[in-house]
Design a protein around this motif. Structure first.
Motif, PDB file in Angstrom:
ATOM      1  N   TYR A   1       0.834  -1.204   0.000  1.00 37.22           N
ATOM      2  CA  TYR A   1       0.000   0.000   0.000  1.00 37.22           C
ATOM      3  C   TYR A   1       0.868   1.253   0.000  1.00 37.22           C
ATOM      4  O   TYR A   1       0.515   2.273  -0.611  1.00 37.22           O
ATOM      5  CB  TYR A   1      -0.917   0.012   1.221  1.00 37.22           C
ATOM      6  CG  TYR A   1      -2.204  -0.737   1.017  1.00 37.22           C
ATOM      7  CD1 TYR A   1      -3.266  -0.161   0.309  1.00 37.22           C
ATOM      8  CD2 TYR A   1      -2.380  -2.017   1.519  1.00 37.22           C
ATOM      9  CE1 TYR A   1      -4.449  -0.838   0.120  1.00 37.22           C
ATOM     10  CE2 TYR A   1      -3.565  -2.716   1.338  1.00 37.22           C
ATOM     11  CZ  TYR A   1      -4.597  -2.120   0.637  1.00 37.22           C
ATOM     12  OH  TYR A   1      -5.766  -2.795   0.433  1.00 37.22           O
ATOM     13  N   ARG A   5      -4.343   3.756  -3.357  1.00 39.96           N
ATOM     14  CA  ARG A   5      -4.554   3.409  -1.945  1.00 39.96           C
ATOM     15  C   ARG A   5      -5.866   3.981  -1.432  1.00 39.96           C
ATOM     16  O   ARG A   5      -6.650   3.290  -0.761  1.00 39.96           O
ATOM     17  CB  ARG A   5      -3.383   3.930  -1.117  1.00 39.96           C
ATOM     18  CG  ARG A   5      -3.465   3.631   0.365  1.00 39.96           C
ATOM     19  CD  ARG A   5      -2.136   3.973   1.029  1.00 39.96           C
ATOM     20  NE  ARG A   5      -2.179   3.755   2.460  1.00 39.96           N
ATOM     21  CZ  ARG A   5      -2.379   4.726   3.357  1.00 39.96           C
ATOM     22  NH1 ARG A   5      -2.555   5.981   2.948  1.00 39.96           N
ATOM     23  NH2 ARG A   5      -2.395   4.457   4.644  1.00 39.96           N
ATOM     24  N   ARG A  55       0.948   3.299  -3.681  1.00 39.57           N
ATOM     25  CA  ARG A  55      -0.230   4.092  -3.331  1.00 39.57           C
ATOM     26  C   ARG A  55      -0.726   4.953  -4.487  1.00 39.57           C
ATOM     27  O   ARG A  55      -1.926   5.245  -4.578  1.00 39.57           O
ATOM     28  CB  ARG A  55       0.079   4.977  -2.127  1.00 39.57           C
ATOM     29  CG  ARG A  55       1.210   5.973  -2.344  1.00 39.57           C
ATOM     30  CD  ARG A  55       1.593   6.666  -1.040  1.00 39.57           C
ATOM     31  NE  ARG A  55       0.448   7.266  -0.380  1.00 39.57           N
ATOM     32  CZ  ARG A  55       0.299   7.364   0.923  1.00 39.57           C
ATOM     33  NH1 ARG A  55       1.251   6.909   1.722  1.00 39.57           N
ATOM     34  NH2 ARG A  55      -0.769   7.935   1.442  1.00 39.57           N
TER      35      ARG A  55
END
Length: 357
Positions: free
Chosen positions: A236, A247, A240
Motif C-alpha cells: 500500500y 490506496r 499508493r
C-alpha cells in the motif's frame, strides 16, 4: 439550417468543459507515480489520464445533478456484448434469481468438462457481465471449460452481504445442476479478480464445510483484496499512486461495500483469518489454490499473506507473480490499444493452471 446554430451552441458549451477536464488531468498527473519497472509505462500513463478524465467528468455531472459519479463511471466501464463466438455457446440465464452468463465450448468433449464460476472485479461498485466478456470467453475457449460469469448486486445500492450472497447462491445453484451443462461436479472451481477474488475466497470458505454439495476443486484468486484492516502494508505504501487501484480508492471501495461499518469486517474477510483451532479442519476441506499477484499493486501483500496462511494450513498453492504487472491488468485483456502483454501472460497462467486440474 436551424441545426447549425444548435451545434455551435453545443460546441461552445462543451469547450469549457473539455478545457476544465483537460486542466484537471494535467494538474493531477504529476502526483501519480508510474514505476519504471511497470509494463509499458507510457501506455499506463495514458490509461491513467483516461481514468482521471473520467473521474473529473463524473464529478462535474454529479455537481450539476445530472447523475452520480458512480453512475457515470459504470457507464464508461460497461463494455458491450460481443458478436457470436464460433467456438462457444453463450447464454444469459438466472441462477437463484442472480443474472449469469454461461459460456460452453462447442468442441466435442470426451468426458465431463471442468467448470469455473467467475466473479468480476470492480471494487464491489463497478463491473458487469459485459465488462468481463472477453476475459471469460478467453478462459472458456483456451481451457475447454464451462465458465459461469456472475452479475452480483453492486454497492453502494446493495451493501454487504448482497454481493457475497449472490455469488454463493449462484454457485450453489450451479453445483446442484451440473448435469445440464455436462460438467463433472468434482471439477468445479471458483475464480475472481480483485473484489471478485475476495468473493471467491469467501464462497470457498463458506462451502468448505458443506456435506450436501460437491467439494470445490480449486479457488483461483487474481490480485485479490482479502483484508481491509491495514492500509499501511508495504504494498500500500509502495504503490499508493499506481493505477489502476490507488490506496485511497481501495479504502473507498471497502467502505462503499461495508457502509463504513467495521463490525462485519471479520465476516466478509474470514478467508484471510483462519482461527488456529480450526487448522486441521481447513487442511482437510480447503481446495487447492492459485493466486496471482502483481508487483505494482496495493493489493500485492494481501495475496502474499493469504498464500502464506494457506500454506501454513497445508493447502497446496500455485503462485504466479507478474513482476511488471499492475492492478487490473487482466481486465484490460484484448482492450484495443489499452492491452498489455503481461496481462495476457497472467491470463494464460490461469488457463494453464485450469488445464492441470
Amino acid at each position: 439550417m436551424a441545426l447549425l446554430p444548435a451545434l455551435l451552441l453545443l460546441l461552445l458549451l462543451l469547450l469549457p468543459l473539455a478545457a476544465l477536464v483537460l486542466g484537471t488531468v494535467l494538474l493531477a498527473l504529476p502526483s501519480y507515480e508510474i514505476p519504471p519497472g511497470v509494463n509499458q509505462p507510457a501506455k499506463l500513463r495514458l490509461v491513467l489520464a483516461v481514468l482521471l478524465g473520467t473521474a473529473a467528468v463524473g464529478r462535474i455531472l454529479e455537481k450539476t445533478g445530472l447523475c452520480s459519479q458512480i453512475t457515470f463511471g459504470r457507464y464508461v466501464r460497461q463494455g458491450r456484448r460481443l458478436r457470436v463466438d464460433p467456438k462457444l455457446f453463450i447464454q444469459d440465464l438466472q441462477f437463484n434469481k442472480v443474472p449469469v452468463r454461461v459460456y460452453q465450448p462447442k468442441a466435442i468433449s470426451h468426458g465431463q468438462r471442468r467448470a469455473i464460476i467467475f466473479f468480476h472485479g470492480g471494487g464491489w461498485v463497478f463491473g458487469s457481465l459485459d465488462t468481463y466478456e472477453k476475459v471469460c470467453r478467453y478462459i472458456s475457449r483456451e481451457s475447454g471449460s464451462v465458465v459461469v460469469s456472475v452479475q452480483y448486486r453492486l454497492a453502494p445500492e446493495h451493501k454487504y452481504p448482497a454481493a457475497y450472497e449472490d455469488c454463493l447462491n449462484a454457485t450453489i445453484h450451479f453445483m446442484r445442476n451440473t448435469e445440464h451443462y455436462g460438467v463433472d461436479p468434482a471439477r468445479i472451481s471458483v475464480c475472481g479478480d480483485s473484489a471478485g477474488g475476495n468473493l471467491a475466497a469467501a464462497v470457498s470458505q463458506t462451502l468448505a464445510g458443506r456435506s450436501d454439495l460437491p467439494k470445490l476443486r480449486a479457488q483461483i484468486l487474481i490480485y485479490p483484496g482479502l483484508q481491509a484492516l491495514d492500509f499501511n502494508l508495504p504494498s500500500y505504501q509502495q504503490n499508493r499512486g499506481v493505477p489502476l487501484l490507488f490506496r485511497e480508492r481501495a479504502a473507498f471501495f471497502a467502505l462503499q461495500y461495508l457502509n463504513g461499518d467495521a463490525s462485519h469486517m471479520q465476516e466478509v474477510l474470514e478467508g484471510s483469518h483462519i482461527p488456529p483451532d480450526m487448522r486441521m479442519k481447513y487442511r482437510k476441506w480447503l481446495p487447492e489454490s492459485f493466486i496471482l499477484t502483481c508487483e505494482y499493486d496495493v493489493l500485492r501483500d494481501d495475496g502474499l499473506l493469504y498464500k502464506k496462511r494457506l500454506e501454513d494450513n497445508g493447502v497446496r498453492v500455485t503462485w504466479y507473480h507478474l513482476e511488471d504487472g499492475f492492478h487490473g491488468i487482466i481486465s484490460l485483456y484484448d482492450y484495443g490499444g489499452f492491452s498489455f502483454p503481461s496481462g495476457k501472460r497472467g491470463l494464460d497462467s490461469v488457463v494453464n493452471f485450469l488445464k492441470g486440474l
